[in-house]
Design an enzyme around this catalytic site. Structure first.
Site, PDB file in Angstrom:
ATOM      1  N   LYS A  35      -8.591  52.854  44.297  1.00 17.56           N
ATOM      2  CA  LYS A  35      -8.090  52.221  45.521  1.00 17.56           C
ATOM      3  C   LYS A  35      -6.657  52.702  45.796  1.00 17.56           C
ATOM      4  O   LYS A  35      -6.026  53.304  44.914  1.00 17.56           O
ATOM      5  CB  LYS A  35      -8.138  50.698  45.372  1.00 17.56           C
ATOM      6  CG  LYS A  35      -7.256  50.157  44.272  1.00 17.56           C
ATOM      7  CD  LYS A  35      -7.592  48.708  43.964  1.00 17.56           C
ATOM      8  CE  LYS A  35      -6.681  48.178  42.879  1.00 17.56           C
ATOM      9  NZ  LYS A  35      -7.147  46.883  42.350  1.00 17.56           N
ATOM     10  N   TYR A 253      26.638  53.133  49.974  1.00 16.43           N
ATOM     11  CA  TYR A 253      26.680  51.933  50.820  1.00 16.43           C
ATOM     12  C   TYR A 253      27.053  50.700  50.012  1.00 16.43           C
ATOM     13  O   TYR A 253      26.585  50.522  48.880  1.00 16.43           O
ATOM     14  CB  TYR A 253      25.311  51.684  51.454  1.00 16.43           C
ATOM     15  CG  TYR A 253      24.965  52.637  52.559  1.00 16.43           C
ATOM     16  CD1 TYR A 253      25.724  52.696  53.731  1.00 16.43           C
ATOM     17  CD2 TYR A 253      23.866  53.472  52.446  1.00 16.43           C
ATOM     18  CE1 TYR A 253      25.388  53.568  54.763  1.00 16.43           C
ATOM     19  CE2 TYR A 253      23.519  54.344  53.470  1.00 16.43           C
ATOM     20  CZ  TYR A 253      24.282  54.391  54.627  1.00 16.43           C
ATOM     21  OH  TYR A 253      23.950  55.242  55.626  1.00 16.43           O
TER      22      TYR A 253
HETATM   23  C1  LIG Z   1      -7.323  47.018  40.986  1.00 18.79           C
HETATM   24  C2  LIG Z   1      -8.454  46.447  40.250  1.00 18.79           C
HETATM   25  C3  LIG Z   1      -8.767  46.879  38.955  1.00 18.79           C
HETATM   26  C4  LIG Z   1      -7.888  47.832  38.170  1.00 18.79           C
HETATM   27  O1  LIG Z   1      -6.777  47.136  37.666  1.00 18.79           O
HETATM   28  P1  LIG Z   1      -5.693  47.862  36.718  1.00 18.79           P
HETATM   29  O2  LIG Z   1      -4.783  46.780  36.299  1.00 18.79           O
HETATM   30  O3  LIG Z   1      -5.008  48.889  37.575  1.00 18.79           O
HETATM   31  O4  LIG Z   1      -6.452  48.476  35.622  1.00 18.79           O
HETATM   32  C5  LIG Z   1      -9.910  46.375  38.370  1.00 18.79           C
HETATM   33  N1  LIG Z   1     -10.693  45.496  39.025  1.00 18.79           N
HETATM   34  C6  LIG Z   1     -10.414  45.051  40.255  1.00 18.79           C
HETATM   35  C7  LIG Z   1     -11.318  44.064  40.914  1.00 18.79           C
HETATM   36  C8  LIG Z   1      -9.288  45.504  40.913  1.00 18.79           C
HETATM   37  O5  LIG Z   1      -9.006  45.056  42.139  1.00 18.79           O
END
Ligand SMILES: *Cc1c(COP(=O)(O)O)cnc(C)c1O
Length: 356
Positions: A35, A253
């Site tokens: 994702k 800044y």
């Molecule tokens: C993002 C996600 C993962 C992966 O999580 P990590 O902490 O990056 O390993 C697994 N399961 C679901 C449902 C997620 O949304």
């Protein structure tokens, strides 16, 4: 010659990290969680790095369909399910596996006509209280799914809120999940990266590693290297200016850093518009010409300042690593009060990407 900032992506590191996870959970299949554009590494690049992955998991239908059209044959799990009946139809047409986490999607499954049955992940809320049917309703929901001609298969799924925190752990969520799943005889998936490392008892049928694939740690107090992971992303740039400042002179800044002695500082072509965290304070580590030094003053939109006092050879054109191979992203994130995940995902579109 253009602005010298670049993000380097190492597909071999992603492949090695996936193998590391498979070795930890040898009886399970593993979804590579891709994702958010593969946590900022580029979806196609990550998928190409993992030709033998057991499956991929993401959120966006357009991107999932693009993977199918590019020839990806493995299961593709849509982690947030469908947002409309049209997406359910797309799932059926492109053989996408969908999480079902609420009544509305269940009714679409029960009432729409689809060209092919769809593989379903029934998402149970065991205490995260984000998405999912209340765990205890699982038997009733499973009965409805089993009665539904549009359902090709059912897998039970849950997600842990504190798998990365040894104090809180997973016990109460796991107990609720196992009680709800008892007697249903269905395959299961529970583990994110943290749970895959620390709780072999939840590896079950599929694990779902995300951040570990990219070589960052899911734990606040354990380094990626100690977990056997290798950074896949390196954010690098160069020194584009050098100043000598004197006691009482300030940098950047807000004049938040003032020199107490004469010092040489370098200006790096990297700022918050590139995805470097603006809240990184003075002292955040930066690597210049292979040596560790520190950020000085406030990060601005396109630039940041570093201390060159003890780096007499550093000059305009010297290479700078903001995080990656030689400097764990988790260290920079901790200084900026965030996590490696956020920094990876936030690298800006204007930063050129190079696959190494
Ligand atoms: C993002 C996600 C993962 C992966 O999580 P990590 O902490 O990056 O390993 C697994 N399961 C679901 C449902 C997620 O949304």
């Amino acid at each position: 010659m253009s602005r010298p900032i670049q993000v380097l992506i190492n597909p071999a590191a992603i492949a090695g990290n996936y193998q590391r996870i498979k070795a930890l959970a040898p009886q399970s299949r593993a979804y590579a969680v891709v994702k958010a554009n593969g946590y900022g590494h580029g979806l196609e690049r990550v998928v190409t790095a993992l030709p033998d992955a057991d499956g991929f998991a993401l959120l966006e239908f357009g991107r999932a369909i693009a993977l199918r059209e590019a020839g990806v044959r493995q299961p593709i799990l849509m982690l947030e399910g469908v947002f409309s009946p049209d997406e359910l139809l797309l799932a059926s047409q492109h053989d996408l596996t969908v999480a079902v986490h609420e009544e509305r999607a269940l009714v679409w499954l029960e009432t729409r006509s689809l060209p092919k049955p769809v593989h379903i992940y029934l998402k149970l809320n065991t205490g995260m209280n984000r998405l999912g049917f209340v765990a205890e309703t699982a038997p009733a929901v499973v009965a409805r799914l089993r009665a539904c001609a549009n359902v090709a298969s059912i897998t039970l799924m849950t997600h842990f809120a504190t798998a990365d925190d040894p104090e809180r752990g997973i016990a109460s969520q796991l107990a609720r999940f196992d009680a709800a799943a008892e007697g249903l005889g269905l395959p299961m998936t529970l583990a994110n990266s943290a749970a895959t490392f620390d709780y072999p008892e939840v590896h079950r049928d599929w694990v779902r590693p995300g951040v570990a694939l990219y070589g960052a740690s899911p734990f606040a107090h354990r380094s990626a290297a100690s977990l056997g992971l290798v950074a896949a992303m390196t954010l690098k740039s160069e020194i584009i200016g050098v100043q000598t400042i004197h006691p009482g002179d300030s940098v950047g800044y807000g004049a938040t850093f003032s020199a107490t002695e004469t010092m040489r500082i370098g200006i790096v072509a990297c700022g918050y518009a590139d995805g470097y965290p603006r809240h990184a304070p003075t002292g955040t580590p930066v690597i210049v010409a292979g040596e560790r030094t520190r950020l000085l003053g406030r990060v601005s939109m396109d630039m940041l300042a570093v201390d060159l006092s003890h780096l007499s050879q550093a000059q305009i054109g010297s290479p700078v690593e903001l995080w990656g191979k030689s400097l764990p992203i988790d260290e920079v994130a901790a200084m900026a009060d965030t996590i490696g995940y956020e920094l990876m995902c936030a690298v800006a579109a204007r930063v050129p990407v190079k696959t190494i």
